[in-house]
Design a protein around this motif. Structure first.
Motif, PDB file in Angstrom:
ATOM      1  N   UNK A  13       0.804  -1.227   0.000  1.00  0.00           N
ATOM      2  CA  UNK A  13       0.000   0.000   0.000  1.00  0.00           C
ATOM      3  C   UNK A  13       0.833   1.271   0.000  1.00  0.00           C
ATOM      4  N   UNK A  14       2.119   1.178   0.398  1.00  0.00           N
ATOM      5  CA  UNK A  14       2.976   2.356   0.442  1.00  0.00           C
ATOM      6  C   UNK A  14       2.774   3.224   1.660  1.00  0.00           C
ATOM      7  N   UNK A  15       1.947   2.814   2.608  1.00  0.00           N
ATOM      8  CA  UNK A  15       1.670   3.607   3.804  1.00  0.00           C
ATOM      9  C   UNK A  15       2.823   3.469   4.795  1.00  0.00           C
ATOM     10  N   UNK A  16       3.272   4.603   5.315  1.00  0.00           N
ATOM     11  CA  UNK A  16       4.349   4.636   6.304  1.00  0.00           C
ATOM     12  C   UNK A  16       3.787   5.014   7.665  1.00  0.00           C
ATOM     13  N   UNK A  17       4.215   4.313   8.700  1.00  0.00           N
ATOM     14  CA  UNK A  17       3.744   4.604  10.049  1.00  0.00           C
ATOM     15  C   UNK A  17       4.812   4.207  11.052  1.00  0.00           C
ATOM     16  N   UNK A  18       4.703   4.785  12.254  1.00  0.00           N
ATOM     17  CA  UNK A  18       5.594   4.407  13.356  1.00  0.00           C
ATOM     18  C   UNK A  18       4.975   3.243  14.113  1.00  0.00           C
ATOM     19  N   UNK A  19       5.824   2.338  14.571  1.00  0.00           N
ATOM     20  CA  UNK A  19       5.340   1.176  15.316  1.00  0.00           C
ATOM     21  C   UNK A  19       6.262   0.944  16.506  1.00  0.00           C
ATOM     22  N   UNK A  20       5.669   0.713  17.674  1.00  0.00           N
ATOM     23  CA  UNK A  20       6.437   0.489  18.904  1.00  0.00           C
ATOM     24  C   UNK A  20       5.944  -0.783  19.575  1.00  0.00           C
ATOM     25  N   UNK A  21       6.883  -1.639  19.967  1.00  0.00           N
ATOM     26  CA  UNK A  21       6.558  -2.826  20.750  1.00  0.00           C
ATOM     27  C   UNK A  21       6.993  -2.569  22.191  1.00  0.00           C
ATOM     28  N   UNK A  22       6.049  -2.807  23.122  1.00  0.00           N
ATOM     29  CA  UNK A  22       6.217  -2.405  24.520  1.00  0.00           C
ATOM     30  C   UNK A  22       6.251  -3.639  25.419  1.00  0.00           C
ATOM     31  N   UNK A  23       7.175  -3.638  26.365  1.00  0.00           N
ATOM     32  CA  UNK A  23       7.128  -4.578  27.490  1.00  0.00           C
ATOM     33  C   UNK A  23       7.494  -3.786  28.736  1.00  0.00           C
ATOM     34  N   UNK A  24       6.467  -3.343  29.459  1.00  0.00           N
ATOM     35  CA  UNK A  24       6.675  -2.458  30.605  1.00  0.00           C
ATOM     36  C   UNK A  24       7.079  -3.250  31.838  1.00  0.00           C
ATOM     37  N   UNK A  25       7.823  -2.581  32.722  1.00  0.00           N
ATOM     38  CA  UNK A  25       8.162  -3.171  34.010  1.00  0.00           C
ATOM     39  C   UNK A  25       6.895  -3.324  34.849  1.00  0.00           C
ATOM     40  N   UNK A  26       6.953  -4.188  35.862  1.00  0.00           N
ATOM     41  CA  UNK A  26       5.749  -4.475  36.652  1.00  0.00           C
ATOM     42  C   UNK A  26       5.620  -3.605  37.891  1.00  0.00           C
ATOM     43  N   UNK A  27       6.337  -2.500  37.970  1.00  0.00           N
ATOM     44  CA  UNK A  27       6.188  -1.561  39.094  1.00  0.00           C
ATOM     45  C   UNK A  27       5.922  -0.164  38.544  1.00  0.00           C
TER      46      UNK A  27
END
Length: 822
Positions: A99-113
């Protein structure tokens, strides 16, 4: 295109590695983020070489020793550039090749506190400020966003979710539309929504179609895998042929291969090989179906049963509240599901299955008593209309709840009536759900009340109709519900693009409507009113309740009426006094209410009563209002006359009381033109700011910026009058507009132009309206062109701006005069 995320809870075992490969074959993602892999560099290299040889990958293992996030992608489907990695996130830029669409992507693994997650929220804010693409975030945030997102376990507290909510609000993040499991993590006791797929406002405004689906956790992890589908249906292609090693052990395997291999094929050696392999696929599929399908079927059936059980459990949690514990008859508490269920069954069996002897009605008494005539019976059985309900509810005094008035005799009589009602109807009071609250009652009387009613004594504070009721002065924390309701209303408008005028209307119609109910019942502390003003002020000038942007106009001016140069928002202090003045008027009018009787019993003469230390905060505030009115009106007789003026026809009107208490300003001539109904509100607001000299031209920012030149002409320093009347670009626009509107007068300042327009554009006819609309449109579009040049580096020619002014003016005129001919 599909993007996936899954907290796999360790990827070292071959079983989980094969489970990930199965997920890749099933979901066909172009990008997948694997969370909590627990891999080291050596095991990752081995896994990549043996299982993912045709995938690209990036990780954040260098930031944390426990192998937190691994991102892999198919280079044939998507181009992925890693922008930043941290111990809790991997930020990238993706371009879909189809499709040619550009986007930002973030993968998250947050701490448990909470303390550990604080650096993640800061990291997300920094990334958002530096990148303005559509943005999608997936992964395990280790945090819920609302109390409904956790079942069982400790109750969700506001302090627990506040930082996450503030981060989402500041960045404009919201959950993507999703299906499947609501709770994405469980330890078989507690259920939470920890895994999410979120997007920013830019994603929504670009109209990118996407939907998330959370599968059941299955047997490999306690987290649900998430798959996000972008751009509608995806072309997954044909399913590949799979060769199972167990086929080789079957007795007929070699004969099947030999029979397919002995077929004569004409062509090159490579063509012959491909053709014979293709011919072999059919017999091998038949062999698998005939002799080996029961293995796959049994495994598939077991997995399907697991998913059905998990789905049923999730559905039950979504459909009804879960009770983590219950008090048993002996006073102990239990968390056993069986004991909780047995307690409910036993209770309702006793409630519904127990026969009670009820006093029968004496039919002879009924026949000899008064009977309803036909008109009365029809009136009694006719449908109840909404106006009657409203009238009945509004006739109830706001200061009186149903129940006895506090003396022991009335309590005794009430309980006798309730007992008699129970004997006749079979409906009895549930003592375990009943309690009473008392303040200023002696211990002896409390014991007597407990003996009469059999109720337990409740504690303060408690809520009645959503309002906190306390035996002493309310604390700031008890008003958190009011403050949170106002903040939540603003949070719901984050994704909307609102002008200053739109925010003003929302504050007036919604936010100040929310506070009205509380203000009419309680004397609100100054700190709470200051917090509400701060939230509303921040929303008006920044669009968010948490950003303290310097206001263009002071709040005390904003709360003035429009004819005095304000925006007609209510002053919180004066509005609280005006609403509480109704109780003052009821005391003066000697209304037949419990509150009025209480006041006259305490002091006899209301106008001579002196506050005592033991008096309630509400009574003290009412007496202060009384003294304020007397001080303003000089005598008690004039104060009484003023109260009567606020209740024409015997009905108190709070707006008249507000006019008395509100701050005053001098009446001005120009607001009538600025806020004319024919002018678009956002145009009126910019014109209002200009006339108050509050538009942020560069001369007002000389302490912060060095370049003072006009953004449109760059020839002189920018001031308000220069921008609109002395700038070369502004001059050309005004010349075109004045010629078109047939205005010959020279205009040097905005205030002079408005003053002349007030004099010349009188009346409601077409000539007057087109001049007023033309003035407001010209100011608005010149200011808009200036902002585009300064902040977006977009240059608009004067002819194009003049054309937009004409088109907008004609649009408004045709809506006002539909029969107008061009």
């Amino acid at each position: 295109m599909i993007i996936s995320s899954w907290n796999i809870r360790g990827l070292n075992s071959p079983l989980k590695q094969n489970g990930v490969l199965k997920h890749l074959r099933k979901a066909k993602p172009a990008i997948i983020g694997l969370i909590e892999t627990k891999l080291n560099k050596q095991s990752l290299d081995s896994f990549a070489k043996n299982k993912l040889w045709n995938w690209k990958m990036v990780d954040n293992f260098c930031h944390h020793p426990n192998g937190r996030i691994l991102v892999i992608w198919n280079e044939e489907l998507v181009a992925l550039d890693t922008l930043e990695t941290s111990d809790q996130a991997i930020h990238s830029q993706a371009t879909c090749k189809s499709s040619g669409i550009t986007f930002s992507i973030s993968f998250i693994y947050a701490f448990n506190s909470s303390a550990g997650r604080r650096s993640l929220w800061e990291n997300l804010c920094r990334f958002s400020s530096a990148h303005h693409n559509p943005w999608i975030l997936l992964g395990d945030f280790n945090n819920v966003l609302s109390i409904e997102e956790r079942a069982n376990g400790q109750p969700v507290t506001m302090s627990e979710i506040r930082e996450f909510k503030d981060c989402c609000y500041d960045l404009g993040l919201s959950d993507l539309r999703s299906s499947g499991a609501l709770f994405t993590w469980t330890n078989n006791t507690v259920w939470c929504k920890l895994d999410r797929a979120m997007v920013n406002n830019e994603w929504t405004q670009r109209g990118i179609v996407a939907q998330a689906h959370f599968d059941m956790p299955g047997k490999l992890s306690d987290h649900s895998p998430c798959s996000v589908s972008l751009m509608g249906d995806n072309d997954r292609g044909p399913s590949p042929f799979k060769f199972f090693n167990i086929w080789v052990k079957h007795d007929s395997f070699q004969s099947l291969v030999r029979s397919s291999w002995d077929i004569y094929v004409d062509g090159t050696a490579m063509f012959q090989l491909c053709k014979k392999l293709k011919n072999l696929k059919g017999p091998l599929k038949s062999l698998n179906k005939l002799h080996f399908s029961h293995i796959s079927a049994r495994s598939a059936a077991a997995e399907k049963e697991l998913q059905q059980a998990q789905q049923q459990l999730h559905n039950q949690l979504r459909m009804k509240s879960n009770i983590p514990s219950i008090s048993l008859g002996d006073g102990t508490r239990t968390t056993s599901n069986k004991q909780v269920g047995d307690a409910f069954v036993q209770y309702y069996r006793g409630l519904l299955g127990t026969k009670r002897v009820c006093t029968r009605l004496n039919s002879e008494t009924v026949r000899n008593g008064k009977l309803l005539d036909l008109a009365q019976s029809i009136d009694l059985t006719r449908p109840v209309v909404e106006e009657e309900i409203k009238s009945s509810l509004f006739s109830i005094g706001v200061d009186k709840a149903p129940g006895p008035d506090g003396d022991l005799t009335s309590i005794y009589l009430l309980m006798g009536k309730l007992k008699h009602f129970g004997e006749c109807s079979g409906l009895s009071i549930n003592l375990s759900k009943s309690s009473f609250h008392a303040a200023g009652v002696s211990d002896i009387d409390l014991d007597i009340i407990k003996g009469i009613t059999g109720f337990t004594q409740g504690s303060f504070p408690f809520r009645y109709l959503g309002i906190p009721v306390a035996a002493s002065r309310q604390t700031f924390s008890q008003y958190s519900l009011l403050i949170d309701r106002i903040s939540d209303s603003i949070n719901a408008w984050v994704g909307a693009t609102l002008s200053y005028a739109g925010r003003t209307e929302l504050i007036k119609a919604v936010l100040q409507g929310v506070e009205c109910f509380w203000f009419s019942i309680l004397p609100i502390p100054a700190g709470v009113k200051a917090k509400i003003v701060q939230i509303c002020r921040n929303f008006l000038w920044s669009g968010k309740c948490t950003i303290n942007k310097k206001p263009l106009v002071a709040w005390k001016e904003v709360t003035l009426p429009k004819e005095e140069g304000g925006l007609d928002l209510r002053d919180s202090k004066a509005w609280n006094k005006a609403l509480l003045s109704k109780s003052l008027w009821e005391i003066q009018a000697k209304k037949d209410t419990l509150w009025v009787h209480h006041v006259y019993m305490k002091g006899g003469c209301f106008w001579g009563y002196t506050n005592k230390h033991s008096d309630s905060p509400l009574l003290k505030q009412i007496m202060l209002l009384r003294d304020e009115i007397i001080q303003s009106e000089i005598t008690k007789e004039k104060a009484i006359l003023k109260l009567d003026q606020w209740a024409p026809n015997g009905k108190f009107q709070s707006r008249l009381a507000y006019e008395f208490f509100r701050p005053r300003g001098a009446k001005l001539a120009w607001p009538k033109l600025v806020w004319n109904g024919s002018i678009i509100p956002r145009h009126s607001f910019i014109l209002w700011l200009g006339l108050k000299d509050r538009l942020l031209t560069k001369d007002k920012l000389r302490d912060f910026i060095e370049d003072q030149s006009c953004p449109l002409c760059s020839s002189q320093n920018e001031t308000l009058d220069h921008l609109f009347f002395h700038c070369n670009i502004g001059n050309q626009i005004w010349a075109t507009v004045k010629s078109w509107l047939r205005i010959s007068r020279t205009m040097q300042t905005l205030k002079a132009a408005v003053k002349w327009m007030i004099k010349e554009a009188r009346g409601t006819g077409f000539p007057a309206k087109i001049k007023r609309i033309g003035l407001a449109c010209t100011v608005y579009y010149i200011w808009e062109a200036r902002k585009k040049r300064l902040f977006e580096d977009k240059i608009e020619q004067p002819e194009a701006i003049s054309r937009r002014i004409q088109i907008q003016t004609y649009k408004i005129l045709y809506s006002l005069f539909p029969d107008l001919s061009p």
